[in-house]
Design an enzyme around this catalytic site. Structure first.
Site, short mmCIF file in Angstrom:
data_model
loop_
_atom_site.label_atom_id
_atom_site.label_comp_id
_atom_site.label_asym_id
_atom_site.label_seq_id
_atom_site.Cartn_x
_atom_site.Cartn_y
_atom_site.Cartn_z
N LYS A 8 0.87 -1.18 0.00
CA LYS A 8 0.00 0.00 0.00
C LYS A 8 0.91 1.23 0.00
O LYS A 8 1.18 1.84 1.03
CB LYS A 8 -0.92 -0.01 1.23
CG LYS A 8 -2.22 0.71 1.01
CD LYS A 8 -3.13 -0.04 0.03
CE LYS A 8 -4.48 0.64 -0.10
NZ LYS A 8 -5.31 0.02 -1.14
N SER A 17 -8.93 -1.77 -4.79
CA SER A 17 -9.15 -1.40 -3.39
C SER A 17 -10.65 -1.34 -3.12
O SER A 17 -11.34 -2.35 -3.23
CB SER A 17 -8.43 -0.09 -3.07
OG SER A 17 -8.12 -0.01 -1.69
#
Length: 617
Positions: A203, A405
């Site tokens: 991330k 996501s």
């Protein structure tokens, strides 16, 4: 005795003013009458389009290629009518026009003009390219022309029978990827502390705020999906243009020498490398199209129809009592209401609920083109899809350019998930970020103090250092949301959370890589998803596809339609009005994702985000 009659000056001035007022009324009323007549004609005249044989359809894609207009279709029409500029083209309109024209004996060829095409992701380009291939498979021709072809524009041009370039033009092939700034030293210098909370080593969006360079994990992940996406691009173009495998990479590697051999002429280089079939100016293109097709003597050009005009003339088809509804989720995800161009957790859920409660709707397709955003907003949408499935209506997710996501989160309540090989997806990870400016204020001699009843009152306060206890609370929330994300994905893919963890941790994949790892069910475009939804619902061939979108209601809807018609009528009479007028009447621009609003929106001081902060290549 005083004279009661007005003097000659007063009489003259009064007469002049009365004459001026009369003239003003006549002119205004005449203009109003013209507009009313044109409006009535537009309202009551049929949309049937009469085309002569041997007509060419001009496919000039203008503005960004999008799943749906930002705002509404009427706002887009009004914007175009007032300013003469089209800022967006809907993908569905392009493919519908091409597929209908493929079976229309009056249309024999398509001319693809790409100069005004803006941004477009690879999945959308693949949909248009497939429609062009279907048109050609029907025994019809496609010609493409451009003056300066970007990498995206050329991808479509390569699917034409013949590609032409302006003699002063260029085909600009560069590859994928780019660079970003890293702010750690600058933020330290300014005294800004960036507190990061995340789960997933890939991330990487937060890295520019805490590092001075990308991490090894981030580079590994980015190189992996970018190289796959670039290989997909080059393979498709080389196959379409019948070039030797590896030709494009060799051209880029040897560009200085090859361009020098062409005398520095980029157009001649494109011709020598067989990227295009010829060089011609726009007037030469017109002459060629007249020769290949038929002349329109009235307009001194070739016989043609714009794809927008042709698309608008197509009738609605299918059984109104057997519909597959399409809901588009395009843009960043926020919690509550959002206009088209963004995804509102509540407003998109309302559209899904409409589909579920409509007895004529037998199945639902969610078209996802979103990098994510608010985890809470994504969960609202996912839950509504789950309820729809439990109500007995099949749910198919169709992934466009990006479904990553939070865009992947909303896909975990589907009967089937289809992606394009070039879709950007995955990024199963969660993060939060909270900057504090206490050190900056110290440098300025500004100090903060006060009284509270508990340690949590007034937190977070960006003027003060982050309380470690609040940091623990936020990190715990982020970790919990990540575990929830893993559980949703595992249940959807019929895998264990441990198996999903191996392909999660915020890592981005192409659609091809995602399918290899079991994150999607197969490849296909929107039409494939609609077809599968109909099959799941056991619908016959005569079903109807309908788009559910946010539209004005009641009086606002009538006024919106009225404004659209008046604007269109006015343009027919007076021509396009200056672009500044559209700004004066408040036409909204495309809603772009605002990361700050994602962090601080809805009055919440900090949010847990499921956002890949990525874009389609």
């Amino acid at each position: 005795m005083a004279n009661s009659e007005p003097g000659w000056l007063r009489r003259t001035l009064g007469g002049f003013l009365r004459a001026l007022d009369t003239a003003r009324r006549v002119v205004v009323n005449a203009i109003f009458l013209v507009i009313v007549v044109a409006l009535l004609a537009a309202l009551f005249t049929g949309t049937r389009l009469r085309l002569p044989d041997n007509t060419a359809m001009v496919l000039a894609i203008q503005g960004d290629l999008v799943e749906q207009y930002s705002g509404s279709a009427r706002e887009a029409s009004l914007q175009e009518s007032l300013s003469g500029v089209q800022r967006e083209t809907q993908l569905r309109d392009v493919t519908a026009a091409l597929d209908a024209a493929a079976h229309d004996s009056r249309i024999t060829r398509v001319l693809l003009i790409l100069d005004d095409m803006g941004s477009a992701g690879m999945a959308k380009l693949d949909e248009v390219a497939s429609a062009l291939d279907r048109f050609r498979a029907a025994g019809k021709q496609v010609f493409a022309w451009g003056s300066q072809m970007t990498q995206r524009q050329y991808y479509l041009a390569a699917h034409a029978d013949q590609v032409y370039l302006h003699p002063s033009g260029a085909v600009l092939l560069t590859g994928l990827g780019g660079y970003r700034n890293y702010y750690r030293d600058a933020l330290d210098h300014l005294g800004i502390t960036v507190n990061v909370f995340r789960v997933g080593k890939y991330k990487s969006f937060v890295e520019p705020f805490v590092n001075n360079a990308p991490s090894r994990d981030a580079l590994e992940a980015d190189n992996f999906w970018l190289n796959d996406a670039w290989k997909s691009y080059t393979d498709q173009v080389e196959q379409a243009r019948k070039l030797a495998p590896g030709s494009i990479n060799r051209l880029i590697d040897e560009l200085p020498a090859r361009l020098s051999a062409s005398g520095g002429d980029l157009a001649k280089l494109a011709l020598a490398e067989k990227l295009v079939d010829g060089l011609m100016t726009r007037d030469e293109l017109r002459a060629m199209m007249i020769k290949r097709g038929a002349a329109d003597s009235d307009h001194k050009t070739f016989r043609q129809v714009s794809f927008q005009e042709y698309r608008n003339s197509l009738p609605d088809a299918g059984d109104r009592n057997a519909q597959v509804a399409v809901v588009v989720a395009e843009g960043d995800i926020v919690d509550g209401e959002a206009p088209q161009g963004a995804v509102g957790g509540r407003s998109t859920s309302d559209l899904i609920r409409r589909a579920r409660e409509d007895d004529s709707v037998k199945a639902l397709v969610l078209r996802v083109d979103s990098p994510g955003g608010s985890a809470f907003g994504a969960e609202l949408i996912r839950r509504e899809l789950e309820i729809t499935r439990k109500a007995g209506k099949p749910v198919i997710v169709s992934m466009s350019d990006v479904a990553a996501s939070g865009g992947y989160w909303v896909s975990t309540s589907a009967d089937e998930v289809l992606a394009d090989p070039a879709t950007i997806t995955g990024s199963i990870g969660v993060f939060g970020m909270l900057p504090t400016f206490d050190k900056t204020l110290d440098k300025l001699g500004v100090h903060t103090g006060g009284a509270t009843t508990t340690w949590l009152a007034g937190e977070p306060d960006l003027r003060r250092p982050l309380d470690p206890r609040l940091g623990q609370v936020i990190q715990a929330s982020v970790s919990h949301t990540y575990q929830e994300f893993l559980a949703r994905a595992a249940a959807s893919r019929h895998q264990t959370a441990e198996a999903i963890e191996q392909v999660a941790q915020g890592r981005v994949w192409t659609g091809r890589q995602a399918r290899e790892r079991g994150l999607v069910d197969g490849f296909g475009g929107l039409a494939d998803a609609v077809h599968d939804a109909a099959q799941h619902a056991k619908l016959g061939a005569g079903f109807r596809t309908t788009y559910l979108e946010l539209e004005p209601k009641g009086l606002n809807r009538f006024l919106d339609l009225l404004a659209d018609r008046i604007a269109s009528a006015a343009v027919k009479v007076f021509g396009p009005l200056p672009a500044r007028i559209s700004a004066l009447v408040g036409i909204s621009g495309r809603v772009s994702g605002d990361f700050v609003s994602l962090l601080t929106g809805q009055g919440t001081p900090a949010k847990v985000l499921a956002h890949c902060l990525c874009r389609a290549p």
